[in-house]
Scaffold this motif. Structure first.
Motif, PDB file in Angstrom:
ATOM      1  N   ALA A 197      60.306  16.418 138.570  1.00  0.00           N
ATOM      2  CA  ALA A 197      59.645  15.189 139.004  1.00  0.00           C
ATOM      3  C   ALA A 197      60.102  14.784 140.578  1.00  0.00           C
ATOM      4  CB  ALA A 197      59.859  13.911 138.196  1.00  0.00           C
ATOM      5  N   THR A 198      61.518  15.550 140.976  1.00  0.00           N
ATOM      6  CA  THR A 198      61.728  15.432 142.268  1.00  0.00           C
ATOM      7  C   THR A 198      61.327  16.440 143.286  1.00  0.00           C
ATOM      8  OG1 THR A 198      63.927  16.463 141.925  1.00  0.00           O
ATOM      9  CG2 THR A 198      63.935  14.173 141.464  1.00  0.00           C
ATOM     10  N   ILE A 199      60.640  17.388 142.708  1.00  0.00           N
ATOM     11  CA  ILE A 199      60.293  18.533 143.561  1.00  0.00           C
ATOM     12  C   ILE A 199      59.132  18.154 144.855  1.00  0.00           C
ATOM     13  CG2 ILE A 199      59.339  20.924 143.667  1.00  0.00           C
ATOM     14  CD1 ILE A 199      60.605  21.243 140.878  1.00  0.00           C
ATOM     15  N   ASP A 200      59.300  18.525 145.922  1.00  0.00           N
ATOM     16  CA  ASP A 200      58.311  18.307 146.713  1.00  0.00           C
ATOM     17  C   ASP A 200      57.803  16.913 146.897  1.00  0.00           C
ATOM     18  OD1 ASP A 200      58.338  20.940 147.488  1.00  0.00           O
ATOM     19  OD2 ASP A 200      56.536  21.561 146.366  1.00  0.00           O
ATOM     20  N   HIS A 201      58.995  15.480 146.766  1.00  0.00           N
ATOM     21  CA  HIS A 201      58.657  14.422 146.962  1.00  0.00           C
ATOM     22  C   HIS A 201      58.191  14.019 148.199  1.00  0.00           C
ATOM     23  CE1 HIS A 201      63.107  14.225 147.405  1.00  0.00           C
ATOM     24  NE2 HIS A 201      62.587  13.582 148.188  1.00  0.00           N
ATOM     25  N   ASP A 202      58.541  14.698 149.179  1.00  0.00           N
ATOM     26  CA  ASP A 202      58.504  14.444 150.694  1.00  0.00           C
ATOM     27  C   ASP A 202      57.254  15.195 151.277  1.00  0.00           C
ATOM     28  OD1 ASP A 202      60.133  12.367 151.187  1.00  0.00           O
ATOM     29  OD2 ASP A 202      61.911  13.627 151.705  1.00  0.00           O
ATOM     30  N   HIS A 203      56.718  16.020 150.365  1.00  0.00           N
ATOM     31  CA  HIS A 203      55.668  16.733 151.120  1.00  0.00           C
ATOM     32  C   HIS A 203      54.071  16.314 150.596  1.00  0.00           C
ATOM     33  CE1 HIS A 203      58.650  19.702 151.458  1.00  0.00           C
ATOM     34  NE2 HIS A 203      57.937  20.536 151.896  1.00  0.00           N
ATOM     35  N   LEU A 204      53.482  15.899 151.718  1.00  0.00           N
ATOM     36  CA  LEU A 204      52.102  15.245 151.578  1.00  0.00           C
ATOM     37  C   LEU A 204      51.290  16.041 150.455  1.00  0.00           C
ATOM     38  CD1 LEU A 204      50.403  12.751 152.842  1.00  0.00           C
ATOM     39  CD2 LEU A 204      49.427  14.531 154.418  1.00  0.00           C
ATOM     40  N   ARG A 205      50.473  15.474 149.575  1.00  0.00           N
ATOM     41  CA  ARG A 205      49.960  16.137 148.700  1.00  0.00           C
ATOM     42  C   ARG A 205      48.540  15.277 148.630  1.00  0.00           C
ATOM     43  NH1 ARG A 205      53.466  14.716 143.329  1.00  0.00           N
ATOM     44  NH2 ARG A 205      55.047  15.605 144.521  1.00  0.00           N
ATOM     45  N   ILE A 226      57.135   9.363 141.368  1.00  0.00           N
ATOM     46  CA  ILE A 226      58.046   9.646 142.227  1.00  0.00           C
ATOM     47  C   ILE A 226      57.563   9.904 143.762  1.00  0.00           C
ATOM     48  CG2 ILE A 226      60.159  10.979 142.931  1.00  0.00           C
ATOM     49  CD1 ILE A 226      60.666   9.129 140.426  1.00  0.00           C
ATOM     50  N   TYR A 227      56.643  10.704 143.763  1.00  0.00           N
ATOM     51  CA  TYR A 227      55.853  11.092 145.027  1.00  0.00           C
ATOM     52  C   TYR A 227      55.443   9.586 145.555  1.00  0.00           C
ATOM     53  CZ  TYR A 227      52.263  12.022 148.418  1.00  0.00           C
ATOM     54  OH  TYR A 227      51.621  12.163 149.358  1.00  0.00           O
ATOM     55  N   VAL A 228      54.684   8.733 144.956  1.00  0.00           N
ATOM     56  CA  VAL A 228      54.151   7.426 145.074  1.00  0.00           C
ATOM     57  C   VAL A 228      55.312   6.586 145.650  1.00  0.00           C
ATOM     58  CG1 VAL A 228      52.586   5.576 144.725  1.00  0.00           C
ATOM     59  CG2 VAL A 228      51.950   7.938 144.118  1.00  0.00           C
ATOM     60  N   ALA A 229      56.339   6.281 144.567  1.00  0.00           N
ATOM     61  CA  ALA A 229      57.296   5.306 144.927  1.00  0.00           C
ATOM     62  C   ALA A 229      57.966   5.788 146.079  1.00  0.00           C
ATOM     63  CB  ALA A 229      58.191   5.346 143.769  1.00  0.00           C
TER      64      ALA A 229
END
Length: 292
Positions: free
Chosen positions: A220-228, A241-244
């Motif tokens: 769930a933490t993978i690529d959390h800072d990369h725009l998707r 995690i991405y949105v949060a």
């Protein structure tokens, strides 16, 4: 007036600087094969030690305090899922369940041992005090946002989401600590910032695996800072995690605003989830206050 190290000894450049960076990354890879303990936010660790040293604290109070400390939360979850405490192999994925399984005595002893090790290793971190505080605040807010967002979905465990949010940037904390071990790097915030931007996510995944975190939390933490692509509906812990992270300033923290489309993406997320902001802010304040 004294002259700073940075002013008399400028940053290394070219191959010399690359060699220094790779030396740090090689040292990190070697350390993951053993016991990994490092300081996160110094003030929070000090306050947690005060809680743990109070014999009148209940397991509920200790749990609340620990829930604001990323590394100790991760380590207690791993301990609860170890063979000694989980002989039937039924893994748990949230801190509350881990603490219940371990019991007050074990939680108290293990957490205090980690706290004392963190404090002993905190020397040399003074230059990063502002950064570690900001990173801790971001982690707390991401944790709160993940919990609130999970509450909007019937398929995601809120407590698991909260823990994943709390530890999603553990790799950045660890890299700051490792940088403090290098005299030259301690005085070069731009070099450290570059290293963290480039490596904190991948190192964070390796770190969480080394700490023995459940696979679903690590993923769930993978690529959390990369725009998707914009998630119209939250379908997974990774989406949460991405949105949060984005709602909590992750796009700014490591200079992510240079990515094309970032401003529009943040605006869309705020429009879609902005109504949850009061609940997120309230829970953030509660988590922050747990260590008071």
């Amino acid at each position: 007036m004294s002259t700073s190290v940075a002013s008399i000894d400028p940053d290394k450049t070219g191959n010399e600087l690359k060699a220094q960076r790779f030396q740090m990354l090689e040292d990190i890879a070697r350390e993951f094969s053993g016991e990994v303990v490092f300081p996160t936010y110094f003030d929070a660790v000090l306050r947690l030690r005060k809680v743990l040293n109070d014999p009148n604290q209940s397991i509920a109070n200790i749990a609340h305090a620990v829930s604001a400390e990323p590394l100790i939360s991760a380590k207690l979850l791993h301990l609860a899922n170890s063979v000694a405490y989980n002989p039937e192999g039924k893994d748990i994925v949230d801190l509350k369940s881990a603490i219940v399984r371990l019991g007050l005595s074990v939680v108290h002893t293990a957490a205090l041992a980690i706290v004392m090790t963190q404090l002993m290793r905190a020397k040399g971190m003074a230059e990063f005090a502002d950064t570690t505080h900001a990173l801790w605040e971001h982690s707390i807010q991401t944790s709160a946002a993940a919990h609130v967002l999970a509450g909007e979905s019937s398929r995601i465990n809120k407590d698991e989401a909260m823990l994943a949010g709390l530890i999603h940037d553990l790799g950045a904390f660890y890299m700051l600590y490792r940088a403090s071990q290098y005299e030259e790097l301690r005085h070069r915030p731009d070099t450290i910032r570059y290293l963290i931007v480039q490596w904190h996510e991948s190192i964070g995944v390796s770190l969480l695996n080394a700490l023995g975190l459940p696979e679903e939390i690590v993923e769930a933490t993978i690529d959390h800072d990369h725009l998707r692509g914009q998630p119209s509906t939250i379908r997974s812990l990774s989406d949460i995690i991405y949105v949060a992270n984005m709602l909590s300033g992750g796009h700014i923290e490591w200079v992510m605003q240079d990515q094309p489309g970032m401003t529009d993406a943040i605006a869309q997320l705020e429009q879609q989830y902005g109504h949850l902001r009061p609940a997120i802010d309230a829970l953030t304040a509660e988590l922050r206050g747990n260590l008071k």
